[in-house]
Design a protein around this motif. Structure first.
Motif, short mmCIF file in Angstrom:
data_model
loop_
_atom_site.label_atom_id
_atom_site.label_comp_id
_atom_site.label_asym_id
_atom_site.label_seq_id
_atom_site.Cartn_x
_atom_site.Cartn_y
_atom_site.Cartn_z
N ARG A 192 93.99 -52.63 112.80
CA ARG A 192 95.18 -52.07 112.17
C ARG A 192 95.94 -51.16 113.03
N LYS A 193 97.15 -51.13 112.88
CA LYS A 193 98.03 -50.33 113.55
C LYS A 193 98.91 -49.81 112.36
N ASP A 194 98.91 -48.24 112.44
CA ASP A 194 99.71 -47.61 111.37
C ASP A 194 99.50 -48.25 109.97
N GLY A 195 98.21 -48.57 109.76
CA GLY A 195 97.92 -49.14 108.46
C GLY A 195 98.07 -50.40 108.26
N LYS A 196 98.74 -50.92 109.07
CA LYS A 196 99.00 -52.55 108.81
C LYS A 196 98.05 -53.60 109.68
N GLY A 203 97.31 -46.06 118.47
CA GLY A 203 97.17 -45.87 116.93
C GLY A 203 96.47 -47.02 116.44
N ARG A 244 88.73 -45.24 115.62
CA ARG A 244 89.92 -44.97 116.12
C ARG A 244 89.73 -45.46 117.69
#
Length: 84
Positions: A20-24, A44, A74
């Motif tokens: 995921r990136k920024d929750g997406k 991110g 992370r």
């Protein structure tokens, strides 16, 4: 490992991964035994796995310490190298 990506995963046995990136959601897939996945370079990113013990992590071509037992990781190459 033959990949130009800083972080590469190799499956010692089957494991689902979600990137995921920024929750997406960026990637959701099953890595089967001996599959190799080069993580795209991007700030991110986080990784969730179904079987952390099944994945070998390589950073800059060198084997990094094993992932924790689960949860969200992370994807910071420097933290992965030190096992954090």
């Amino acid at each position: 490992m033959g990949h130009s990506a800083r972080v590469v995963l190799r499956a010692a046995s089957d494991s689902w991964i979600m990137l995921r990136k920024d929750g997406k959601l960026v990637v959701r897939r099953l890595l089967r035994k001996d599959d190799v996945y080069a993580i795209p370079e991007s700030e991110g990113l986080t990784l969730s796995v179904s079987n952390a013990g099944a994945l070998e992590v390589y950073v800059d071509g060198a084997r990094a310490p094993s992932l924790s037992t689960g949860g969200t990781i992370r994807l910071d190459p420097n933290r992965l190298k030190s096992g954090r």
